[in-house]
Design an enzyme around this catalytic site. Structure first.
Site, PDB file in Angstrom:
ATOM      1  N   ASN A 130      49.462  36.530  34.652  1.00 36.92           N
ATOM      2  CA  ASN A 130      49.552  36.472  36.119  1.00 36.92           C
ATOM      3  C   ASN A 130      48.189  36.048  36.657  1.00 36.92           C
ATOM      4  O   ASN A 130      47.236  36.828  36.597  1.00 36.92           O
ATOM      5  CB  ASN A 130      49.953  37.868  36.636  1.00 36.92           C
ATOM      6  N   TRP A 131      48.126  34.828  37.176  1.00 34.05           N
ATOM      7  CA  TRP A 131      46.832  34.301  37.634  1.00 34.05           C
ATOM      8  C   TRP A 131      46.469  34.775  39.025  1.00 34.05           C
ATOM      9  O   TRP A 131      45.384  34.452  39.524  1.00 34.05           O
ATOM     10  CB  TRP A 131      46.844  32.763  37.589  1.00 34.05           C
ATOM     11  N   LYS A 132      47.368  35.473  39.676  1.00 36.50           N
ATOM     12  CA  LYS A 132      47.129  35.981  41.037  1.00 36.50           C
ATOM     13  C   LYS A 132      46.608  34.846  41.936  1.00 36.50           C
ATOM     14  O   LYS A 132      47.031  33.704  41.796  1.00 36.50           O
ATOM     15  CB  LYS A 132      46.182  37.182  41.001  1.00 36.50           C
ATOM     16  N   HIS A 134      55.249  43.312  42.166  1.00 39.67           N
ATOM     17  CA  HIS A 134      53.919  43.643  41.627  1.00 39.67           C
ATOM     18  C   HIS A 134      53.279  44.702  42.527  1.00 39.67           C
ATOM     19  O   HIS A 134      53.476  44.691  43.753  1.00 39.67           O
ATOM     20  CB  HIS A 134      53.062  42.380  41.566  1.00 39.67           C
ATOM     21  N   GLU A 148      50.467  44.979  43.741  1.00 41.61           N
ATOM     22  CA  GLU A 148      49.683  44.444  44.853  1.00 41.61           C
ATOM     23  C   GLU A 148      50.595  44.024  46.009  1.00 41.61           C
ATOM     24  O   GLU A 148      50.213  44.128  47.176  1.00 41.61           O
ATOM     25  CB  GLU A 148      48.819  43.268  44.365  1.00 41.61           C
ATOM     26  N   GLU A 170      53.449  48.892  34.865  1.00 34.49           N
ATOM     27  CA  GLU A 170      52.043  48.660  35.192  1.00 34.49           C
ATOM     28  C   GLU A 170      51.504  49.845  35.985  1.00 34.49           C
ATOM     29  O   GLU A 170      51.635  49.873  37.225  1.00 34.49           O
ATOM     30  CB  GLU A 170      51.895  47.385  36.020  1.00 34.49           C
ATOM     31  N   GLY A 176      43.371  45.973  36.717  1.00 37.70           N
ATOM     32  CA  GLY A 176      42.088  45.420  37.146  1.00 37.70           C
ATOM     33  C   GLY A 176      40.951  46.422  37.113  1.00 37.70           C
ATOM     34  O   GLY A 176      39.874  46.167  37.652  1.00 37.70           O
ATOM     35  N   SER A 201      44.984  46.077  32.378  1.00 36.57           N
ATOM     36  CA  SER A 201      43.772  45.887  31.568  1.00 36.57           C
ATOM     37  C   SER A 201      44.063  45.621  30.099  1.00 36.57           C
ATOM     38  O   SER A 201      43.355  46.117  29.220  1.00 36.57           O
ATOM     39  CB  SER A 201      42.817  47.075  31.739  1.00 36.57           C
ATOM     40  N   GLY A 208      46.595  40.301  33.659  1.00 36.89           N
ATOM     41  CA  GLY A 208      45.938  39.754  34.841  1.00 36.89           C
ATOM     42  C   GLY A 208      44.609  39.112  34.469  1.00 36.89           C
ATOM     43  O   GLY A 208      44.548  37.948  34.072  1.00 36.89           O
ATOM     44  N   GLY A 209      43.536  39.888  34.541  1.00 35.06           N
ATOM     45  CA  GLY A 209      42.184  39.351  34.343  1.00 35.06           C
ATOM     46  C   GLY A 209      42.007  38.538  33.069  1.00 35.06           C
ATOM     47  O   GLY A 209      41.443  37.436  33.101  1.00 35.06           O
TER      48      GLY A 209
HETATM   49  C1  PEP Z   1      48.344  42.636  36.665  1.00 39.32           C
HETATM   50  O1  PEP Z   1      47.872  42.354  37.740  1.00 39.32           O
HETATM   51  O2  PEP Z   1      49.557  42.483  36.479  1.00 39.32           O
HETATM   52  C2  PEP Z   1      47.453  43.153  35.644  1.00 39.32           C
HETATM   53  C3  PEP Z   1      47.974  43.795  34.650  1.00 39.32           C
HETATM   54  O3  PEP Z   1      46.097  42.939  35.817  1.00 39.32           O
HETATM   55  P1  PEP Z   1      44.923  43.300  34.769  1.00 39.32           P
HETATM   56  O4  PEP Z   1      45.360  42.813  33.416  1.00 39.32           O
HETATM   57  O5  PEP Z   1      43.719  42.582  35.278  1.00 39.32           O
HETATM   58  O6  PEP Z   1      44.771  44.790  34.784  1.00 39.32           O
END
Ligand code: PEP
Length: 254
Positions: A9-11, A98, A100, A170, A176, A216, A237-238
């Site tokens: 997920n590149w957000k 998600h 967010e 999640e 994050g 993460s 994500g990251g």
């Molecule tokens: C996400 O936003 O779906 C996520 C899991 O982010 P991260 O891997 O950065 O925690």
């Protein structure tokens, strides 16, 4: 054997040129370095979905997704993007709910259930995100929260429709933050979700449901997470923003 899926997920990151470069690096790296079973899904911002889809749809194990869709089919909803539009741009997956979106855009379970319907009606796989906050975990209400998210988001579906649903667990406190749930914590929740699905839709649907972990995930912790019996991949994500770290996570799935 249920499908294993590693999604990035590149957000709201990357310029167009950077997104194209990242896609082509991942296509090359996954193509030359990965022989495992996982489906890889790249989930860029909407404006790059068509270009990324064109690049990955020529591969056998990489697909494209979007980060959200409207609950409406079409109409005067300025700024919204429909599931049909996403499909018409070549994507096959869409993230729904998600944390967010739940947190910053007030998306709630009943609304998300409509988005899942829109996704499935347009032949998109819905990656439905669930997860508790730190406060909910610390007050030991996380199983109640997860149960509401699953029942209100998914229990209106038929077992046949569930074949195009993926659940991503999640925990909000792990997104994050660099703080990953332990494999035992994640496995416990994944088994809980699978049991809820089994009670409603039957054992076959539950056994076939892909449940991803997100929060993460990094190359260093992916293999241990993927070894757990109910963890069927990751929503990243990251670490999905760089081809090396993302491909190394993919390679951790046998
Ligand atoms: C996400 O936003 O779906 C996520 C899991 O982010 P991260 O891997 O950065 O925690």
């Amino acid at each position: 054997m249920r499908k294993k899926i590693i999604a990035g997920n590149w957000k709201m990151h990357k310029s167009f040129d950077e997104a194209m470069a990242l896609t082509s690096e991942i296509v090359n790296m996954v193509g030359s370095e990965y022989n495992g079973s996982a489906k890889v899904v790249l989930i860029p911002p909407f404006v790059y979905v068509n270009s990324v889809s064109r690049m990955v749809n020529a591969t056998t194990n990489i697909a494209c997704g979007a980060q959200n869709c409207s609950n409406h089919a079409s109409g005067a909803y300025t700024g919204e993007v429909s599931a049909a539009m996403i499909k018409s741009c070549g994507a096959n997956y869409v993230i729904i709910g998600h944390s967010e979106r739940r947190q910053y855009f007030a998306e709630h379970n009943l609304w998300l259930a409509q988005k899942i319907d829109a996704a499935l009606a347009n032949d998109l796989v819905a990656i439905y995100c669930v997860g508790e906050t730190l406060e909910e975990r610390e007050s030991n209400t996380h199983f109640d929260v997860l149960k509401s998210q699953i029942t209100e988001g998914l229990f209106h579906l038929t077992a046949a429709k569930m074949a195009n649903v993926v659940v991503a667990y999640e925990p909000v406190w792990a997104i994050g933050t660099g703080k990953t749930a332990t494999t035992a914590q994640a496995q416990e929740v994944h088994a809980f979700i699978r049991n809820l699905i089994a009670a409603k839709f039957g054992a076959e649907t539950a056994n076939n449901l892909t449940i991803q972990y997100g929060g993460s995930v990094k190359p260093e912790n992916a293999a241990e997470l993927f070894a757990a019996p109910d963890i069927d991949g990751a929503l990243v994500g990251g670490a999905a923003l760089q081809s090396r770290s993302f491909t190394d996570i993919v390679k951790a799935m046998p």
